[in-house]
Design a protein around this motif. Sequence first.
Motif, PDB file in Angstrom:
ATOM      1  N   THR A   1      -0.527   4.520   0.612  1.00 59.94           N
ATOM      2  CA  THR A   1      -1.226   5.671   1.191  1.00 59.94           C
ATOM      3  C   THR A   1      -0.323   6.494   2.112  1.00 59.94           C
TER       4      THR A   1
ATOM      5  N   GLU B   1       7.814   1.338  -7.287  1.00 64.87           N
ATOM      6  CA  GLU B   1       6.464   1.875  -7.052  1.00 64.87           C
ATOM      7  C   GLU B   1       6.520   3.262  -6.426  1.00 64.87           C
TER       8      GLU B   1
ATOM      9  N   LEU C   1       5.245   6.759  -8.089  1.00 72.08           N
ATOM     10  CA  LEU C   1       4.227   7.550  -7.393  1.00 72.08           C
ATOM     11  C   LEU C   1       4.724   8.970  -7.121  1.00 72.08           C
TER      12      LEU C   1
ATOM     13  N   LYS D   1       0.820  -1.213   0.000  1.00 73.73           N
ATOM     14  CA  LYS D   1       0.000   0.000   0.000  1.00 73.73           C
ATOM     15  C   LYS D   1       0.854   1.264   0.000  1.00 73.73           C
TER      16      LYS D   1
ATOM     17  N   ASN E   1      -4.884  10.469  -6.330  1.00 68.82           N
ATOM     18  CA  ASN E   1      -4.715   9.223  -5.574  1.00 68.82           C
ATOM     19  C   ASN E   1      -5.610   8.126  -6.136  1.00 68.82           C
ATOM     20  N   ARG E   2      -5.072   7.408  -7.127  1.00 70.59           N
ATOM     21  CA  ARG E   2      -5.854   6.371  -7.787  1.00 70.59           C
ATOM     22  C   ARG E   2      -5.975   5.124  -6.930  1.00 70.59           C
ATOM     23  N   GLU E   3      -4.997   4.919  -6.038  1.00 69.07           N
ATOM     24  CA  GLU E   3      -4.992   3.697  -5.224  1.00 69.07           C
ATOM     25  C   GLU E   3      -6.133   3.687  -4.216  1.00 69.07           C
ATOM     26  N   ASP E   4      -6.380   4.856  -3.591  1.00 71.41           N
ATOM     27  CA  ASP E   4      -7.315   4.861  -2.467  1.00 71.41           C
ATOM     28  C   ASP E   4      -8.699   5.392  -2.803  1.00 71.41           C
TER      29      ASP E   4
END
Length: 807
Positions: free
Chosen positions: A346, A380, A384, A344, A607-610
């Motif tokens: 975040t 990663e 990011l 993760k 923030n595409r992940e969350d």
Amino acid sequence: MNANAKNRIRSIIKKRILILDGAIGTELQKRGIPAGSCPELWCLEHPAVLQDIYAAYGRAGSDIIYASTFGANRPKLAQHGAVNVKGINRDLARLAKSSAGKGGFAAGDIGPTGHFVEPFGDLNFEEAVAIFKEQVAGLLEGGVDLFVIETMMDIQEARAALLAVKESCDYFTVVTMTYEDDGRTLNGTDPVTALITLQSLGADSVGCNCSSGPEAMLELISLMKPYATVPLTAKPNAGMPRLEGANTVFDMNASSFAAFGRRFAAAGVNLLGGCCGTSPDHIQGLRMDVEGLAPVPPRRKSLCAVSSARSYRLFDEGKPLHIIGERLNPTGKKALQQELLAGKMTLVRQTAREQEELGASLLDVNVGVPGLDEVKTIVEIINLLSITTSIPLVVDSSRAETIEKALRLYPGRCLINSISGEREKLSRLLPLAAKYGAMFIVLPLTEGELPATCERRAEVIKDIFQAACQFGFTRDDVIVDGLVMTVASDDRAAVETLKTIDWCANVFKCRTLLGLSNVSFGMPERQWVNAAFLAMGQALGLTMAIANPGSAEIMNIKTAGDLLLSKDPDAASYLARFSRLPVEEGKQATQNFSPFQRVAAAIEEGNREDIIKLVEEALLSGADARRLVDEAMIPAIVKVGELFDKKKYFLPQLIAAAEAMKKALAFLEPRLADGKTAALHKGVVVLATVKGDVHDIGKNIVALMLRNHGYLVVDLGKNVPVEMIIEAMKKHNPQVVGLSALMTTTMVNMKEVIDLAAKEGLNCPFLVGGAVVTGSYASSIGAAYAKDGVDAVRVVQQLIKIWGNNK
Ligand code: THG
């Protein structure tokens, strides 16, 4: 074979300004190349035409002519149905080589693929390198003398191309990028940043080509010159292209263009030629204008600076102390360890942002967690952070493979943390640092020895530096760590470290660093020890400190120390920090955000992940899907657009935000289209990149932005025939039709669409855009104009308002 071309080129550059050729494309147009055809293939079918152009440039005085291979890479050739990449490059290289007169050079010309490279786009970095290597192989076989990588808009693509050349041969290589009117590339890279990145990666010359004409380019060259360790190249357009009737014209005739010659020479250009719209006359004039002028050599042999994709840090004397944010380091941080192990990002994103806001000027990144795939994780994080922050990164790892991967993929000039005097480290890491042109932190320790005294540390530092010199490094490439130990266990620890800093800064003359917090381990009220230690280091000339920028003590001492040491002109930073109210109004910690605000913040941050998780949380908290879109998401994307307009955000951030929004919208769609609201869009927009144009990066961004703002977009793709657009208009009955074209030769196809639509009685407003399209061209064909994706949303809104939503 032309193994000595590199030396010959270098020796000419020392004596005079080397003259490049001018435009090939516009010369081919004058000689009848049909609009929309593939120049590479057409040249192979009409070699005599190309030879004629080369001969004219030779007579005009070009020392270097470019093989007609600008678009001869696999993805671009494939769009014209050609697959023999190597053969096409080889044959075109031979054509150039046979036309380069005695003493002249033929350059292999490498242009962009039409895709952004990761982390800025979806073309994988190693794939990009492979694409360019294939082209390079053909060019080498055809016998080119040097390489030019040009018209790059994405620093990562330029890096991929440069690595491809360097890993294939040792030829002289020029890399030039194209800058917009705002002085940055499309992706937001400024010229000094590009220069630092490319010259350290091994470009033999760096500069600019194309762009909006010589006047603006002079400015870019002047910005670069103070920091250049390599000769500079300028290849400007003859002004901006314009359409006059069916012809592309450029504002500058040969004599007004040529008059820039001496100004470029004075600004320090060493290789000079012309891009679009220049002819043999322009080049001849240029050559005559710089005749006899002494070239300005690079002013520096080396440069102590690092860069990210969108900014740089210079470690010159007189600069304020740099704080390297220490908090992206899982050592002793359970939460960060767990997130990294779970894949993760975040906390990484949030910690990076916080440190940037608190005033860190570099970010240390350490991913040392037992059981974690370090290489995968560092990639990663680099991807990011290259989009979400513009701060240069410091790669902190004890593993060579982590450092190697980071150096290869990092879209800037990296700082390695660290290289010690251990033999194995030196022999593994020095060649890597040299290959990628990175800077590194020197840790003065060796096998089994942690030297206690300044004298012994100085010896180790000299040893390491000597080994580094074998690889061509200079004092400008290293930062020496004073080696901080805790005073809790040895009361001499800080004294010896400070003596080491003093020796480095004032005797050995190199930059220095302290990892502050180590000094106070085991002590109470550590902030005072750390702060006093920092002040003492600053007084000795410390360059940077690894610290927690969240510590007010540290940041206050740093700011006051810079002021006292005359490193804060007009006390600007001091005043900015301390004349402000202690708590900034309206600023809220993210923890206190409502679920609504969190969704908005995630879109602003890209923030595409969350985003999905946050949208789910907002729905769970009782938010209505429609209200979430209208009151959180749309305002967020509008704000992103404003930041983009103000140049606070750049294209990669705009795209990241738009993609986060798209993801959220797709997720919410079933809840929005609850039967009665099925047609809840603001209007239908048909989009197409017109016939002959195979680039649609811009159009895709427009589509993304419009969809995010609630329009139903019918995207017809690129290279779309006139009839197909008309058909789509009949079928979809759009409120607006958007057309894009990149080249003046394809711009005319937009007019064709508009004329045919009128003839067929289709009553609908047109919006046009694309690289060379201007507002005045748009109005001349009866269309509205938008300069970018953010502008397009505004214009579509206006058009619908004016034309009425009468469909
Ligand atoms: N020199 C160089 N690199 C270094 C160091 C150095 N890298 C690692 C370290 N030292 C600097 N980085 C950190 C990162 C995190 C913390 C301290 C140093 C840290 N410290 C808290 C503490 O001090 O107790 C831990 C608790 C916390 O705040 O979470 O986090 O010297 N070249």
